[in-house]
Scaffold this active site. Sequence first.
Site, mmCIF file in Angstrom:
data_model
loop_
_atom_site.group_PDB
_atom_site.id
_atom_site.type_symbol
_atom_site.label_atom_id
_atom_site.label_comp_id
_atom_site.label_asym_id
_atom_site.label_seq_id
_atom_site.Cartn_x
_atom_site.Cartn_y
_atom_site.Cartn_z
ATOM 1 N N HIS A 1 -0.263 1.921 -13.078
ATOM 2 C CA HIS A 1 0.405 0.762 -13.674
ATOM 3 C C HIS A 1 1.883 1.107 -13.894
ATOM 4 O O HIS A 1 2.192 2.199 -14.389
ATOM 5 C CB HIS A 1 -0.272 0.420 -15.009
ATOM 6 C CG HIS A 1 0.321 -0.786 -15.655
ATOM 7 N ND1 HIS A 1 0.092 -2.066 -15.193
ATOM 8 C CD2 HIS A 1 1.169 -0.913 -16.706
ATOM 9 C CE1 HIS A 1 0.761 -2.922 -15.936
ATOM 10 N NE2 HIS A 1 1.420 -2.259 -16.859
ATOM 11 N N GLY B 1 0.779 -1.241 0.000
ATOM 12 C CA GLY B 1 0.000 0.000 0.000
ATOM 13 C C GLY B 1 0.807 1.284 0.000
ATOM 14 O O GLY B 1 0.348 2.302 0.533
ATOM 15 N N GLU C 1 -10.978 -4.316 -20.345
ATOM 16 C CA GLU C 1 -9.729 -4.878 -20.872
ATOM 17 C C GLU C 1 -8.567 -4.454 -19.973
ATOM 18 O O GLU C 1 -8.431 -3.264 -19.645
ATOM 19 C CB GLU C 1 -9.515 -4.369 -22.304
ATOM 20 C CG GLU C 1 -8.539 -5.206 -23.085
ATOM 21 C CD GLU C 1 -8.251 -4.622 -24.459
ATOM 22 O OE1 GLU C 1 -7.152 -4.853 -24.973
ATOM 23 O OE2 GLU C 1 -9.130 -3.904 -24.987
ATOM 24 N N MET D 1 -4.675 -6.566 -6.539
ATOM 25 C CA MET D 1 -4.230 -7.652 -7.404
ATOM 26 C C MET D 1 -5.352 -8.612 -7.784
ATOM 27 O O MET D 1 -5.177 -9.832 -7.776
ATOM 28 C CB MET D 1 -3.082 -8.427 -6.714
ATOM 29 C CG MET D 1 -1.865 -7.574 -6.423
ATOM 30 S SD MET D 1 -1.219 -6.734 -7.891
ATOM 31 C CE MET D 1 -0.440 -8.111 -8.723
ATOM 32 N N ASN E 1 -6.439 3.473 -12.027
ATOM 33 C CA ASN E 1 -5.407 2.530 -11.616
ATOM 34 C C ASN E 1 -4.048 3.132 -11.927
ATOM 35 O O ASN E 1 -3.926 3.962 -12.820
ATOM 36 C CB ASN E 1 -5.565 1.209 -12.387
ATOM 37 C CG ASN E 1 -4.533 0.172 -11.974
ATOM 38 O OD1 ASN E 1 -4.220 0.026 -10.782
ATOM 39 N ND2 ASN E 1 -3.977 -0.552 -12.931
ATOM 40 N N ASN F 1 1.416 3.225 -2.545
ATOM 41 C CA ASN F 1 0.690 4.234 -3.327
ATOM 42 C C ASN F 1 -0.509 4.765 -2.545
ATOM 43 O O ASN F 1 -0.815 5.957 -2.598
ATOM 44 C CB ASN F 1 0.234 3.662 -4.669
ATOM 45 C CG ASN F 1 1.329 3.734 -5.718
ATOM 46 O OD1 ASN F 1 1.661 4.810 -6.203
ATOM 47 N ND2 ASN F 1 1.933 2.592 -6.041
ATOM 48 N N ILE G 1 -8.567 -9.003 -10.683
ATOM 49 C CA ILE G 1 -9.254 -8.426 -11.839
ATOM 50 C C ILE G 1 -10.716 -8.216 -11.479
ATOM 51 O O ILE G 1 -11.363 -9.091 -10.896
ATOM 52 C CB ILE G 1 -9.079 -9.348 -13.068
ATOM 53 C CG1 ILE G 1 -7.602 -9.320 -13.482
ATOM 54 C CG2 ILE G 1 -9.980 -8.908 -14.216
ATOM 55 C CD1 ILE G 1 -7.238 -10.227 -14.612
ATOM 56 N N LEU G 2 -11.221 -7.032 -11.797
ATOM 57 C CA LEU G 2 -12.611 -6.711 -11.451
ATOM 58 C C LEU G 2 -13.564 -7.311 -12.482
ATOM 59 O O LEU G 2 -13.249 -7.377 -13.671
ATOM 60 C CB LEU G 2 -12.781 -5.192 -11.397
ATOM 61 C CG LEU G 2 -11.987 -4.498 -10.285
ATOM 62 C CD1 LEU G 2 -11.872 -3.003 -10.539
ATOM 63 C CD2 LEU G 2 -12.606 -4.768 -8.911
HETATM 64 C C1 GRF Z 1 2.838 -0.618 -7.854
HETATM 65 O O1 GRF Z 1 4.009 -0.906 -8.550
HETATM 66 C C2 GRF Z 1 1.731 -0.281 -8.824
HETATM 67 O O2 GRF Z 1 2.196 0.359 -9.965
HETATM 68 C C3 GRF Z 1 1.174 -1.620 -9.179
HETATM 69 O O3 GRF Z 1 1.246 -2.380 -8.004
HETATM 70 C C4 GRF Z 1 2.275 -1.866 -7.165
HETATM 71 C C5 GRF Z 1 1.631 -1.540 -5.845
HETATM 72 O O4 GRF Z 1 2.542 -1.159 -4.865
HETATM 73 N N1 GRF Z 1 -0.163 -1.495 -9.703
HETATM 74 P P1 GRF Z 1 2.039 -0.534 -3.511
HETATM 75 O O5 GRF Z 1 1.134 -1.583 -2.841
HETATM 76 O O6 GRF Z 1 1.276 0.704 -3.840
HETATM 77 O O7 GRF Z 1 3.251 -0.284 -2.703
#
Ligand code: GRF
Length: 187
Positions: A107, A15, A141, A88, A105, A17, A90-91
Amino acid sequence: MRDPRRVAILISGRGSNMRALVEKANGYDVALVASNKAEAPGLDWARAQGVQTWALASKGVGREEYDRILSETLSEHDIGTIALAGYMRILSPSFVGQWEGRILNIHPSLLPKYRGLDTHARALEAGDRAGGCSVHIVTEELDAGQVLGQAEVPIEPGDTPSSLAQRVLAAEHELYPKILSEFVRDE
Ligand code: GRF
């Protein structure tokens, strides 16, 4: 129409982000942090900040059923915007349809390059000179919805997938709160 500034962040793991989105919140409120893993480390941090959390293990629960419960929970909290942050799972198409245009999201690649997993290894293998991250709208997608913003980072000689991941992650923490703020302001 719900207030787009009421944001739920969906996580499955560390977490980082989510943490950046909470710490740098500008023009939006993180009304809920939700996880499909009850033991996701990010949940403890969110709770300690006084942010409302919700967790329900998705293991063994069908996708449609799980997403129905998740959607109900988000509605109960009057959520207007959903930010996936290392979520992690898929919805389901029905969930995406229900929240169409309101799910973001982050990525770890410069989309449309390297959708899916192992993005950094793939960028290194291709001999790319730069990696980066993208914030995009979630559609049915995988990693294919409209890109709202990107940050590029250089690839240095001797980089490994993990050294590149670290550099990109720092860029993610700047990009995501900025794009989310712009998104809720423009909605
Ligand atoms: C990040 O690299 C993000 O780009 C990807 O999953 C990772 C999540 O990391 N979707 P965190 O849980 O936010 O540390």
